[in-house]
Write a protein that holds these residues in place. Sequence first.
Motif, PDB file in Angstrom:
ATOM      1  N   ASP A  25       0.801  -1.034   0.069  1.00 45.97           N
ATOM      2  CA  ASP A  25      -0.053   0.083   0.133  1.00 45.97           C
ATOM      3  C   ASP A  25       0.857   1.221   0.084  1.00 45.97           C
ATOM      4  O   ASP A  25       1.309   1.713   1.145  1.00 45.97           O
ATOM      5  N   GLU A  30       0.594   4.623  -0.868  1.00 42.96           N
ATOM      6  CA  GLU A  30       0.301   5.867  -0.185  1.00 42.96           C
ATOM      7  C   GLU A  30       0.447   5.491   1.315  1.00 42.96           C
ATOM      8  O   GLU A  30       0.830   6.774   1.938  1.00 42.96           O
ATOM      9  N   ASP A  31      -0.054   4.574   1.917  1.00 45.18           N
ATOM     10  CA  ASP A  31      -0.062   4.337   3.487  1.00 45.18           C
ATOM     11  C   ASP A  31       1.386   4.195   3.983  1.00 45.18           C
ATOM     12  O   ASP A  31       1.766   4.755   5.154  1.00 45.18           O
ATOM     13  N   TYR A  32       2.207   3.439   3.220  1.00 45.61           N
ATOM     14  CA  TYR A  32       3.455   3.315   3.554  1.00 45.61           C
ATOM     15  C   TYR A  32       4.417   4.686   3.429  1.00 45.61           C
ATOM     16  O   TYR A  32       5.176   4.784   4.284  1.00 45.61           O
ATOM     17  N   LYS A  44       3.468   7.640   3.823  1.00 41.24           N
ATOM     18  CA  LYS A  44       2.684   8.577   5.068  1.00 41.24           C
ATOM     19  C   LYS A  44       3.256   7.886   6.403  1.00 41.24           C
ATOM     20  O   LYS A  44       3.653   8.825   7.144  1.00 41.24           O
ATOM     21  N   ARG A  45       3.518   6.632   6.487  1.00 36.44           N
ATOM     22  CA  ARG A  45       4.229   6.120   7.652  1.00 36.44           C
ATOM     23  C   ARG A  45       5.488   6.555   8.002  1.00 36.44           C
ATOM     24  O   ARG A  45       5.883   7.002   9.051  1.00 36.44           O
ATOM     25  N   SER A  48       2.040  -2.266   6.111  1.00 39.29           N
ATOM     26  CA  SER A  48       1.508  -1.038   5.072  1.00 39.29           C
ATOM     27  C   SER A  48       1.263  -1.992   3.835  1.00 39.29           C
ATOM     28  O   SER A  48       1.423  -1.793   2.721  1.00 39.29           O
ATOM     29  N   ASN A  82      -4.114  -5.670   3.804  1.00 37.47           N
ATOM     30  CA  ASN A  82      -4.628  -5.358   5.186  1.00 37.47           C
ATOM     31  C   ASN A  82      -4.394  -6.783   6.160  1.00 37.47           C
ATOM     32  O   ASN A  82      -5.172  -6.636   7.119  1.00 37.47           O
TER      33      ASN A  82
END
Length: 735
Positions: free
Chosen positions: A585, A587-589, A591-592, A726, A730
């Motif tokens: 993921d 985008e989520d990675y 962001k983290r 990430s 999920n």
Amino acid sequence: MILPEIALKKGRQVVGHNIQSWAKQSKVCRGSLDSDIRCYGTERGLATQLREELAKEHVKDLSKQQKAKKEARAIDKDFFMSVLGSSATKREARSYLQRFTPSKDSQLKPKFVDTKPVRGNEVNLGGLYGPTAVEQSPQFIQQPDRIAKLPVESQLHIALVKLRAPQTLDDETLTGIGRTLSQLGRLGLISVVVLDCNVEATPVSGRQSREPDWRQLETAQANRLVAAIDGSGEADARLVDNVIGISESPGAPAYAQTKTHITLRKLLMTPLRRGIIPVIPSVGYTDVSQTAVPVDASDIVLALTKELAGIPSALLPDEDPNDTRDRLRALREEVSLDRLIILDPLGGVPALDRPNGYHVFLNMEQEFEPAKEQLQKVLQENEEEMSLGSESIKRKVTDLAMGNPFSKFAETEFGVAGRSVDAGSLPEIRSKSKTDTWHHLQNLQLVRSVLAMLPPSSSALLTTPEEAANSGKDVPFQAARVGTRRQRNPLIHNLLTDKPVFSSSLPVGRLGPQVVVTEPVSPAESITPTTFAKHGISVTIFPDPRISPWEPPMPGKSHLTLTDSQIDLPRLVHLIEDSFGRKLDVEDYLKRVDGRIAGVIIAGEYEGGALLTWETPPGVEDDGSPESRARMVPYLDKFAVLKRAQGSGGVADLIFKAMVRDCFPDGCVWRSRRNNPVNKWYFERSRGTWKLPGTGWAMFWTTPELSMDKQLFLDYEGVCRGIEPSWADNKAVLD
């Protein structure tokens, strides 16, 4: 009528001769009867005697056959135990078989096609015969005009072996080397050995000084090695001393642009095709006068490399370009030069900044220049010490021998280990150190020059003659140690695995003793002075730790991001997904990890990589204060290698070595699933591991003496428990 009469007369003479012979045999039989030996006729007595003699010969043949079978079984046992002792994995064995098994095309028989004869050289016969009559007439030819499929011989896999100072080796060591070279031949790697008897080589302008009887020395040592190989019972060897040519002047022939060259390829290839190991002394012959002259062994190795790799010294003047291309292609398909093996009493390439004293693996693309500069620095320091006083040199050398944990390297370089130095021996110590360092530098340069002419799959191995002579003997059991186990022969292990005996990313403490020990140490536990080298791949680190060490992010200061122009984010994402077999993921990675990236390590063209971050332990406020930054934990977030590059080329070792030695020498932490098959690899390279209770994670760290700091251990555990995956599926809960 004359001829029949002559024939009748001759026939009577022949019959009379036969009757006389029969009478003599009868007398012999009657004589045996007078001697109380029962004989009931000439034929029976002769048959009995013949049967007895045949029986005796049969018994002798059976005895010889049984003895030969026992010797063959002993040889096979020694051979297969050496192979099995190399501990090749299934993947490595499969790779070896793919490289050294002849292709199916080599087993095809030639097929012939009926074609019309070539009429380019016809004779003008006028109108006497028509063209149809000529074409249909019988033709007496030895071979068909055209061959659809030529027989393809299997490609020869060859190793160039340079053996320095063979005259200093005892017969047992030389016999072991001969046995190992024979075993390499049975495994599909035939050797070409170049002898270097020039122990008087000096670093003064690269000049070579030799004894007056240098040629007799070279020939005698070559014959010793030939006898050692022949005595193994597995392969044959031949002294080849007439293939090295020397250009005498700048006006040399067009085929010899370099001073040292191969005069006749067939003299070299004929024994190789028959499985015979050529042994070449350092003797060359001038092109014009055919005078024998001494030649530097490294120059011979370079000339052989060019010849076997199909690299022409110069193009033939009137040759068609297409013919040149086909000729060079045929030369390259005939031979595969896979290995350069340097057997030197000094062993591998030294590394003063490594506790074991030697480079285990040299990635020439990345580490050649630093290794060369280090040796040149040692050589320069040695020259400077020549001008210092005796007491200063004595103190420095003694301190090195007594206090430096690199005692093995100290012994190699200075001839001392754990003992004081007498002032009278200082000139000899200085001379030995300078000469040895020069030899190391020459070996390193030779490896670089040879690998530069070969494909990336080729490699080089530098070790001692004693290690090459190791045939996998059992070492005695010692209490509180690993017990009895077989030693690995680095040459055979390297052939089967294309790797060094030890992984270059292993902590030195896992390789053997680092300090001088008083009790005997098992040879299997000692560190072998062996260096494995490959052309390798580049390793790029963002940001460069040589410019500024990696430090926790500071408020108001720019920091690295994965969207930076110097990082190819799509290729990095593909690397991670291919290695883990899961979709990220993105985008989520991003962001983290935004604002937390410590650095990125990239191997080659994104064949492998590592992404490291700074993580804040639970309960610590991430406000950028000095207290918060001091508690930040260096964390290995992603460690990935493309599936096609896993288990080969040392990609993972290069990345891990860069991480622990260049980026985070004080240690870092990471986690892995408990059932991850890579955990064994992690366990061997970490300083410690801990299965996190109540989770499916195992924690690893490289921090020295972490157990002495309880707070740091708790911070590591908190970070490993708190990281959220990430992945696009999920699946936060582990299987």
